[in-house]
Motif scaffolding. Structure first.
Motif, short mmCIF file in Angstrom:
data_model
loop_
_atom_site.label_atom_id
_atom_site.label_comp_id
_atom_site.label_asym_id
_atom_site.label_seq_id
_atom_site.Cartn_x
_atom_site.Cartn_y
_atom_site.Cartn_z
N HIS A 157 0.83 -1.21 0.00
CA HIS A 157 0.00 0.00 0.00
C HIS A 157 0.86 1.27 0.00
O HIS A 157 0.33 2.37 -0.13
CB HIS A 157 -0.97 0.01 1.20
N TRP A 158 2.19 1.13 0.13
CA TRP A 158 3.09 2.27 0.02
C TRP A 158 3.73 2.36 -1.36
O TRP A 158 4.59 3.20 -1.60
CB TRP A 158 4.20 2.18 1.08
N LEU A 162 1.06 0.42 -8.35
CA LEU A 162 0.60 -0.93 -8.06
C LEU A 162 0.42 -1.78 -9.33
O LEU A 162 0.78 -2.96 -9.33
CB LEU A 162 -0.72 -0.90 -7.28
N VAL A 183 -3.01 -5.78 2.37
CA VAL A 183 -2.74 -4.34 2.39
C VAL A 183 -3.84 -3.66 3.20
O VAL A 183 -4.93 -4.19 3.35
CB VAL A 183 -2.70 -3.74 0.96
N GLY A 185 -6.87 -1.23 3.70
CA GLY A 185 -7.92 -0.80 2.79
C GLY A 185 -8.44 0.60 3.10
O GLY A 185 -8.02 1.26 4.05
N THR A 188 -9.52 2.14 6.58
CA THR A 188 -8.52 2.20 7.65
C THR A 188 -8.45 3.60 8.24
O THR A 188 -8.34 4.59 7.52
CB THR A 188 -7.14 1.78 7.12
N SER A 212 -2.68 8.80 4.69
CA SER A 212 -2.28 8.31 3.38
C SER A 212 -3.47 7.69 2.64
O SER A 212 -4.32 7.05 3.25
CB SER A 212 -1.18 7.24 3.53
N PHE A 214 -5.56 5.00 0.64
CA PHE A 214 -5.53 3.54 0.64
C PHE A 214 -6.31 3.01 -0.56
O PHE A 214 -7.21 3.66 -1.08
CB PHE A 214 -6.15 2.98 1.93
N THR A 215 -5.97 1.79 -0.96
CA THR A 215 -6.66 1.14 -2.07
C THR A 215 -8.02 0.65 -1.63
O THR A 215 -8.19 0.14 -0.53
CB THR A 215 -5.82 -0.06 -2.57
N ILE A 220 -8.87 -3.47 -6.20
CA ILE A 220 -7.88 -4.54 -6.17
C ILE A 220 -8.19 -5.60 -7.22
O ILE A 220 -7.30 -6.07 -7.94
CB ILE A 220 -7.81 -5.17 -4.76
N GLU A 258 4.19 3.46 9.92
CA GLU A 258 2.99 3.65 9.10
C GLU A 258 2.46 5.07 9.20
O GLU A 258 1.31 5.33 8.87
CB GLU A 258 1.89 2.67 9.56
#
Length: 349
Positions: A157-158, A162, A183, A185, A188, A212, A214-215, A220, A258
């Motif tokens: 996720h960083w 992707l 990862v 989501g 979060t 940050s 997130f996906t 995905i 994180e």
């Protein structure tokens, strides 16, 4: 359930809920990989952040969340009744997955990370051949068709690109090879995100992204499909951790490496906004801990678990459209239909 260390109880309490569902998304054209990727994260900063966290004297204190997720991912590897000759753990950190991988599942394991310190301390069960490799998840390089299994726990996720990472992983896998990863989501830390936004609106009249990106779960599946993976399985876990206040939460995020320091923009958070966010967080989400009697705040971590296979001619294929023998309208009569089919077969025999 994997036991958490005793050090967790003095800082926070952890509650695990498990939500599982199967989701295979349609191809999303706008998520296709192209030659122009946007660098959301500063990879140099992220590397330094992880190296600094690995060298901290109290690094064990912050392992509770990643240890649990790593144990769950290793358990999924064990669920596949196959012995993998060569596997790679990409972004192994402190061995959250590798230490739970059984020699009954893997013959040889390559543990990869950007921090040499993490590689030095990452444990592996006795009976597994180990190779350690310095590797940035942004630039995954293995020989084509060389690996039977690729796993990754809370590192991808960083990654800025992707689609490229997934394509590289597919290329290095053998036919019928497996890719499994976890990862964070999109849900979060939604409590922290909303509290910071409200605090900045109140104190500064505007807001900036301090969490940050997130996906999302739905993306995905599209990314894996576009990369070329088949027989996808995607599900989510939700882990809720209770902290005394928002300050302990942010301190632990820093200890886990994180925190948002790797975002490619200025994200200074002044003291007024921090205290306002703490008050808003407590007001909106706070509750009393029945064990200690004190006030706590929950922090939600959504974990997306993904599994994909590299295509192989002998893999199961979906039946042709319209080949079904039972209509969904008769699903309530399924028991009767099964008995009828069994009776017909018995009569023929």
């Amino acid at each position: 359930m994997y036991p958490l260390g005793s050090f967790v109880r003095c800082r926070c309490s952890v509650h695990f809920t498990h939500v599982r569902f199967l989701s295979v998304t349609m191809i999303n054209a706008k998520l296709r990989n192209d030659s122009h990727s946007i660098n959301i994260f500063d990879r140099n900063t992220k590397t330094l952040q992880r190296q600094r966290a690995a060298l901290a004297d109290d690094v064990n204190v912050y392992d509770y969340l990643k240890d649990e997720i790593g144990f769950r991912l290793a358990d999924r590897v064990f669920d596949i009744k196959r012995k993998f000759k060569l596997a790679a753990d990409i972004g192994c950190n402190r061995g959250y997955v590798s230490k739970h991988i059984s020699p009954d599942s893997v013959d040889e394991l390559i543990v990869c990370d950007v921090s040499q310190r993490n590689l030095d301390v990452a444990p592996v069960m006795e009976g597994i051949k180990v190779k350690k490799l310095l590797l940035d998840e942004e630039n995954i390089e293995f020989k084509s068709n060389s690996l039977d299994l690729v796993i990754s726990c809370l590192s991808l996720h960083w990654v800025n690109d992707l689609p490229k990472a997934f394509s590289k992983i597919l290329d290095c896998l053998k036919e019928d090879g497996v890719f499994m990863a976890a990862v964070f989501g999109g849900d979060t830390l939604y409590e922290l995100r909303s509290s910071l936004q409200l605090a900045e609106l109140e104190r500064k009249g505007g807001l900036s992204p301090h969490i940050s990106p997130f996906t999302e779960v739905r993306d995905i599946g599209s990314l894996l499909t576009n990369a070329g993976f088949t027989m996808l399985t995607i599900d989510t876990d939700e882990i809720v951790v209770n902290y005394p206040s928002v300050f302990e939460l942010m301190w632990d995020l820093k200890g886990m490496a994180e925190s948002n320091a790797a975002l490619n923009r200025s994200l200074h958070l002044n003291r007024d906004v921090q205290f306002a966010a703490a008050a808003i967080y407590q007001q909106l989400y706070g509750k009393n801990d029945p064990e200690s009697g004190g006030a706590t705040i929950p922090a939600t971590f959504q974990v997306i678990n993904m599994l994909g296979w590299k295509p192989h001619p002998k893999q199961p294929k979906p039946l042709q459209r319209g080949s079904g023998e039972v209509s969904l309208r008769d699903i309530n009569k399924l028991d009767e239909i099964i008995k009828e089919i069994k009776t017909i077969k018995d009569d023929k025999s």
